[in-house]
Design an enzyme around this catalytic site. Structure first.
Site, PDB file in Angstrom:
ATOM      1  N   ALA A   1      -3.275   0.555  13.543  1.00 42.69           N
ATOM      2  CA  ALA A   1      -4.713   0.122  12.875  1.00 42.69           C
ATOM      3  C   ALA A   1      -5.599  -0.957  13.300  1.00 42.69           C
ATOM      4  O   ALA A   1      -6.541  -0.976  13.019  1.00 42.69           O
ATOM      5  CB  ALA A   1      -4.283  -0.509  11.361  1.00 42.69           C
TER       6      ALA A   1
ATOM      7  N   THR B   1       4.123   1.302  -0.974  1.00 47.84           N
ATOM      8  CA  THR B   1       4.819   1.750  -2.206  1.00 47.84           C
ATOM      9  C   THR B   1       3.673   2.303  -3.195  1.00 47.84           C
ATOM     10  O   THR B   1       4.209   2.920  -4.116  1.00 47.84           O
ATOM     11  CB  THR B   1       5.407   0.281  -2.322  1.00 47.84           C
ATOM     12  OG1 THR B   1       5.832  -0.243  -1.524  1.00 47.84           O
ATOM     13  CG2 THR B   1       6.196  -0.030  -3.618  1.00 47.84           C
TER      14      THR B   1
ATOM     15  N   PHE C   1      -3.645  -1.916   7.117  1.00 44.99           N
ATOM     16  CA  PHE C   1      -4.274  -3.343   6.737  1.00 44.99           C
ATOM     17  C   PHE C   1      -4.974  -3.380   5.705  1.00 44.99           C
ATOM     18  O   PHE C   1      -5.018  -2.549   4.939  1.00 44.99           O
ATOM     19  CB  PHE C   1      -5.030  -3.676   7.959  1.00 44.99           C
ATOM     20  CG  PHE C   1      -4.116  -3.662   9.226  1.00 44.99           C
ATOM     21  CD1 PHE C   1      -2.940  -4.149   9.283  1.00 44.99           C
ATOM     22  CD2 PHE C   1      -4.863  -3.594  10.512  1.00 44.99           C
ATOM     23  CE1 PHE C   1      -2.025  -4.401  10.571  1.00 44.99           C
ATOM     24  CE2 PHE C   1      -4.181  -3.936  11.825  1.00 44.99           C
ATOM     25  CZ  PHE C   1      -2.701  -4.333  11.743  1.00 44.99           C
TER      26      PHE C   1
ATOM     27  N   PHE D   1       4.548  -8.297  -9.074  1.00 50.95           N
ATOM     28  CA  PHE D   1       5.798  -8.882  -8.633  1.00 50.95           C
ATOM     29  C   PHE D   1       6.364  -9.718  -9.847  1.00 50.95           C
ATOM     30  O   PHE D   1       5.681 -10.127 -10.434  1.00 50.95           O
ATOM     31  CB  PHE D   1       5.411  -9.718  -7.445  1.00 50.95           C
ATOM     32  CG  PHE D   1       5.406  -9.176  -5.885  1.00 50.95           C
ATOM     33  CD1 PHE D   1       4.297  -8.227  -5.719  1.00 50.95           C
ATOM     34  CD2 PHE D   1       6.379  -9.408  -4.895  1.00 50.95           C
ATOM     35  CE1 PHE D   1       4.183  -7.720  -4.585  1.00 50.95           C
ATOM     36  CE2 PHE D   1       6.196  -8.830  -3.753  1.00 50.95           C
ATOM     37  CZ  PHE D   1       5.114  -7.908  -3.521  1.00 50.95           C
TER      38      PHE D   1
ATOM     39  N   LYS E   1       0.648  -1.362  -0.087  1.00 48.81           N
ATOM     40  CA  LYS E   1      -0.181  -0.082   0.044  1.00 48.81           C
ATOM     41  C   LYS E   1       0.713   1.360  -0.062  1.00 48.81           C
ATOM     42  O   LYS E   1       0.776   2.061  -0.760  1.00 48.81           O
ATOM     43  CB  LYS E   1      -0.972   0.041   0.983  1.00 48.81           C
ATOM     44  CG  LYS E   1      -1.906  -0.967   1.208  1.00 48.81           C
ATOM     45  CD  LYS E   1      -2.869  -0.646   2.381  1.00 48.81           C
ATOM     46  CE  LYS E   1      -2.050  -0.880   3.656  1.00 48.81           C
ATOM     47  NZ  LYS E   1      -1.690  -2.168   4.056  1.00 48.81           N
TER      48      LYS E   1
ATOM     49  N   LYS F   1       9.554  -6.758  10.201  1.00 49.26           N
ATOM     50  CA  LYS F   1       8.791  -5.874   8.995  1.00 49.26           C
ATOM     51  C   LYS F   1       9.755  -5.153   8.030  1.00 49.26           C
ATOM     52  O   LYS F   1       9.538  -4.798   6.990  1.00 49.26           O
ATOM     53  CB  LYS F   1       7.640  -5.163   9.457  1.00 49.26           C
ATOM     54  CG  LYS F   1       6.706  -4.897   8.417  1.00 49.26           C
ATOM     55  CD  LYS F   1       5.496  -4.309   8.773  1.00 49.26           C
ATOM     56  CE  LYS F   1       4.605  -4.106   7.675  1.00 49.26           C
ATOM     57  NZ  LYS F   1       4.826  -2.930   6.820  1.00 49.26           N
TER      58      LYS F   1
ATOM     59  N   TRP G   1       6.973  -0.389  -8.214  1.00 50.08           N
ATOM     60  CA  TRP G   1       8.190  -0.771  -7.350  1.00 50.08           C
ATOM     61  C   TRP G   1       9.182  -0.956  -8.345  1.00 50.08           C
ATOM     62  O   TRP G   1      10.557  -0.683  -7.784  1.00 50.08           O
ATOM     63  CB  TRP G   1       7.646  -2.037  -6.809  1.00 50.08           C
ATOM     64  CG  TRP G   1       8.571  -2.729  -5.828  1.00 50.08           C
ATOM     65  CD1 TRP G   1       9.043  -2.498  -4.729  1.00 50.08           C
ATOM     66  CD2 TRP G   1       9.458  -3.888  -6.159  1.00 50.08           C
ATOM     67  NE1 TRP G   1       9.717  -3.342  -3.856  1.00 50.08           N
ATOM     68  CE2 TRP G   1      10.392  -3.828  -4.958  1.00 50.08           C
ATOM     69  CE3 TRP G   1       9.868  -4.594  -7.262  1.00 50.08           C
ATOM     70  CZ2 TRP G   1      11.248  -4.816  -4.995  1.00 50.08           C
ATOM     71  CZ3 TRP G   1      10.978  -5.520  -7.187  1.00 50.08           C
ATOM     72  CH2 TRP G   1      11.560  -5.688  -5.911  1.00 50.08           C
TER      73      TRP G   1
ATOM     74  N   ARG H   1       1.818   7.777   6.867  1.00 51.17           N
ATOM     75  CA  ARG H   1       2.127   7.431   8.127  1.00 51.17           C
ATOM     76  C   ARG H   1       3.756   7.476   8.597  1.00 51.17           C
ATOM     77  O   ARG H   1       4.531   6.742   7.677  1.00 51.17           O
ATOM     78  CB  ARG H   1       1.301   6.402   8.774  1.00 51.17           C
ATOM     79  CG  ARG H   1      -0.205   6.241   8.721  1.00 51.17           C
ATOM     80  CD  ARG H   1      -0.575   5.064   9.202  1.00 51.17           C
ATOM     81  NE  ARG H   1      -0.301   3.803   8.198  1.00 51.17           N
ATOM     82  CZ  ARG H   1      -0.446   2.429   8.237  1.00 51.17           C
ATOM     83  NH1 ARG H   1      -1.099   2.208   9.447  1.00 51.17           N
ATOM     84  NH2 ARG H   1      -0.474   1.797   7.252  1.00 51.17           N
TER      85      ARG H   1
HETATM   86  P1  ADP Z   1       2.157  -2.068   3.068  1.00 53.82           P
HETATM   87  O1  ADP Z   1       1.941  -0.821   3.010  1.00 53.82           O
HETATM   88  O2  ADP Z   1       1.039  -2.949   2.346  1.00 53.82           O
HETATM   89  O3  ADP Z   1       2.444  -2.738   4.227  1.00 53.82           O
HETATM   90  P2  ADP Z   1       4.616  -1.811   1.735  1.00 53.82           P
HETATM   91  O4  ADP Z   1       4.266  -0.743   0.483  1.00 53.82           O
HETATM   92  O5  ADP Z   1       5.330  -1.155   3.087  1.00 53.82           O
HETATM   93  O6  ADP Z   1       3.382  -2.615   2.093  1.00 53.82           O
HETATM   94  O7  ADP Z   1       5.496  -2.803   1.131  1.00 53.82           O
HETATM   95  C1  ADP Z   1       5.997  -3.974   1.928  1.00 53.82           C
HETATM   96  C2  ADP Z   1       7.330  -4.454   1.375  1.00 53.82           C
HETATM   97  O8  ADP Z   1       6.916  -5.131   0.169  1.00 53.82           O
HETATM   98  C3  ADP Z   1       8.454  -3.509   1.312  1.00 53.82           C
HETATM   99  O9  ADP Z   1       9.575  -3.970   1.597  1.00 53.82           O
HETATM  100  C4  ADP Z   1       8.613  -3.399  -0.535  1.00 53.82           C
HETATM  101  O10 ADP Z   1       9.847  -2.954  -0.870  1.00 53.82           O
HETATM  102  C5  ADP Z   1       8.169  -4.889  -0.872  1.00 53.82           C
HETATM  103  N1  ADP Z   1       7.227  -4.715  -2.296  1.00 53.82           N
HETATM  104  C6  ADP Z   1       6.406  -3.867  -2.384  1.00 53.82           C
HETATM  105  N2  ADP Z   1       5.830  -3.973  -3.513  1.00 53.82           N
HETATM  106  C7  ADP Z   1       6.656  -5.185  -4.035  1.00 53.82           C
HETATM  107  C8  ADP Z   1       6.882  -5.656  -5.549  1.00 53.82           C
HETATM  108  N3  ADP Z   1       5.842  -4.997  -6.450  1.00 53.82           N
HETATM  109  N4  ADP Z   1       7.706  -6.445  -5.642  1.00 53.82           N
HETATM  110  C9  ADP Z   1       8.618  -6.861  -4.618  1.00 53.82           C
HETATM  111  N5  ADP Z   1       8.608  -6.219  -3.326  1.00 53.82           N
HETATM  112  C10 ADP Z   1       7.569  -5.466  -3.204  1.00 53.82           C
END
Ligand code: ADP
Length: 554
Positions: free
Chosen positions: A271, A71, A299, A379, A69, A103, A407, A92
């Protein structure tokens, strides 16, 4: 692909004054913290009369790693700027605890990050320390009051205000305090929560300004008297000093994305027992400065979006124009019953099975009158057949799923999404309304969320819970919204029931009053307010490398 920290370190950042200038924030309102972070003194920003469009980024029920989210929020904000829209991001602030646990950081990822990443993840501008201090000042004043004669007749068995610390530390969950003799006060049981679980954090994020912040701090219920009457922070005369401690923290923090676009990163409430969104102050400021504001909620949409709508928007009067639901092939596969270890194996049928989860979230967001669009966060293991299934599921709901590669590619990878989102904001007439009326009884509010969002048969609770809710209604708290605390992995209260479960009931184990934040928390299942560290914490690999740069903060 490089690690998040390597990508962020390679970025050439603009001085923060330049970022502020792109928003026409006058220099006297910019309070720099180093070169690349600043607090913005909103009292020195002239009112623009502008009202940008608010876009919520939410998600399907997540896998343990998160669905991207943050990202996607960064990618979308960058993409909107790329297509010529003045967009501001509101996120946030990360908590220190998870950084050193499992995490990792929380400033987006890949080529869609906010920077400086190390600073944002570690201490940042000190907001969490200020919140910790304000919270613990109140705790100290409670014990001090009892020690010096207890004029308010506080029942020491009914003190509900614990202490907080911004660290994962299971040793402090339950403690015996004030041991060592009369000079140290009256011994009692208590404990620590992590700072993001503090009601002060939720208050900071829901307050409209410093004055409202102080009023809310005063309303915090810290204990009950022997006659079961609530005792507040104002009764203890703690509200003024707490507000003074928060005077800097209440100012939103300005940083930038990797692509040099403005981002407010401000506040970070839990959350589950809180509402999980950045501050109202930051969101409102962004709406006055930009044409589009991208924000996120914690979440999945069953928790995050519901609370964003029913708590944050209800209390602040914000009216979102569109919602983006982030979905990933791997999370849908998990919702379709695939084990974590097998997520790399192509399985379009599992995506289809798990797709019921996405379909329900789309329906749910629409219940608030907000149009929803699906962002597929791609991904590298995703196959075209799997992606196509997601498009079909969204189409069957009258929505659209847009493939996004921010990403890996930065804002350019979310440009198609940005076009669609801008179109939705500009052409659809938003009909936003919260799910339930203020006038409904507290338990009926809980039941409304349980049946309409979680699609449960009903919410159930022991007579003790009903009696407590009734007492709060009698004490004048009946008009507050409810804040549901349940597992983020399922629509139900059982984290193993993935997909779109039906026929379940939602048992409310306990209720808590957050009178200052302005909600009643309904705890449905085991909720951890002080996390522990895993067997091998991330902290073990965080260190300075040979060149003096931080390693291991992914
Ligand atoms: P959320 O906000 O849903 O908790 P984040 O945006 O913080 O998720 O991403 C969680 C992790 O997943 C980060 O380390 C990010 O680099 C990784 N990530 C996000 N999108 C991708 C993607 N498309 N491919 C690989 N890793 C990703």
């Amino acid at each position: 692909m490089q690690t998040d920290i390597a990508i962020s370190r390679a970025a050439i950042l603009k001085p923060i004054n330049e970022i502020a200038a792109t928003l026409s924030i006058p220099p006297q309102a910019v309070e720099p913290y180093g070169h690349f972070k600043a607090k913005i003194d909103l009292s020195r920003v002239p009112a623009t009369g502008k009202q940008g469009k608010l876009i919520l980024v939410t998600a399907i029920n997540p896998t343990p790693a998160g669905e991207g989210k943050s990202t996607t929020s960064v990618g979308l904000a960058d993409a909107l700027n790329r297509i010529g829209k003045r967009a501001i991001l509101c996120l946030r602030e990360p908590s220190l605890g998870p950084c050193f646990g499992t995490k990792g950081g929380a400033a987006g990822g890949g080529y869609a990050q906010v920077v400086p990443m190390e600073d944002i993840n570690l201490h940042f501008t000190g907001d969490f320390h200020a919140i910790t201090s304000a919270h613990n000042l109140l705790a100290a004043m409670i014990d001090n009051h009892v020690h010096w004669g207890n004029a308010l007749d506080i029942d020491v068995r009914r003190i509900v205000w614990r202490r907080v610390l911004d660290m994962n530390d299971r040793a402090l969950r339950d403690i015996a305090q004030s041991l060592g003799g009369p000079a140290n006060g009256y011994p009692r049981e208590s404990g620590f929560d992590i700072t993001v679980a503090s009601e002060v954090m939720a208050i900071l994020c829901l307050a409209s300004d410093l004055e409202d912040l102080e009023a809310r701090l005063g309303r915090i219920v810290v204990a009950y008297t022997r006659g079961k009457q609530p005792v507040t922070a104002r009764d203890l005369k703690a509200d003024g000093a707490m507000a003074v401690l928060l005077a800097q923290a209440v100012k939103p923090n300005l940083v930038q994305t990797l692509e040099g676009n403005p981002a407010f990163v401000h506040g970070g409430p839990f959350a589950n027992i809180a509402h999980g969104c950045n501050s109202v102050i930051a969101t409102r400021a962004a709406l006055g400065l930009g044409d589009y504001v991208v924000t996120e909620a914690g979440f999945g949409a069953d928790l995050g979006a519901e609370k964003f709508f029913d708590i944050k928007c209800r209390q602040s009067g914000l009216k979102p124009s569109a919602a983006v639901i982030v979905a990933t092939v791997r999370a849908l596969k998990m919702n379709g019953g695939v084990a974590k270890a097998d997520l790399g194996i192509a399985d379009p049928e599992a995506v289809r099975r798990g797709g019921v989860n996405l379909a329900r979230h789309i329906e749910n967001v629409r219940q608030f009158g907000v149009p929803a669009i699906v962002a597929i966060n791609k991904f590298s293991t995703d196959t075209e057949a799997e992606l196509e299934v997601i498009r079909e599921i969204a189409a069957a709901q009258g929505s659209e799923a847009i493939l996004c590669t921010h990403w890996a590619d930065g804002g350019v990878g979310a440009q198609a999404l940005a076009e669609k989102v801008a179109e939705l904001c500009d052409h659809a007439t938003p009909q936003f309304a919260p799910l339930y009326d203020d006038g409904l009884s507290l338990f009926d509010k809980i039941n409304t969320v349980a049946t309409r969002i979680y699609r449960a048969e009903e919410a159930i609770a022991d007579p003790g819970v009903h009696a407590q809710l009734k007492r709060w209604e009698d004490a004048g708290f009946g008009a507050l919204p409810v804040c549901m605390a349940k597992t983020q992995y399922s629509f139900s209260t059982d984290p193993a029931k993935l997909g779109a479960p039906t026929g379940h009931v939602v048992p409310v184990r306990e209720v808590r009053l957050s009178a200052g934040a302005g909600f009643v928390v309904a705890i449905c299942g085991e909720i951890m307010t002080m996390p522990g560290l895993p067997r091998v914490p991330a902290a073990e690999s965080i260190r300075f490398g040979a060149n003096g740069e931080i390693e291991g903060l992914f």
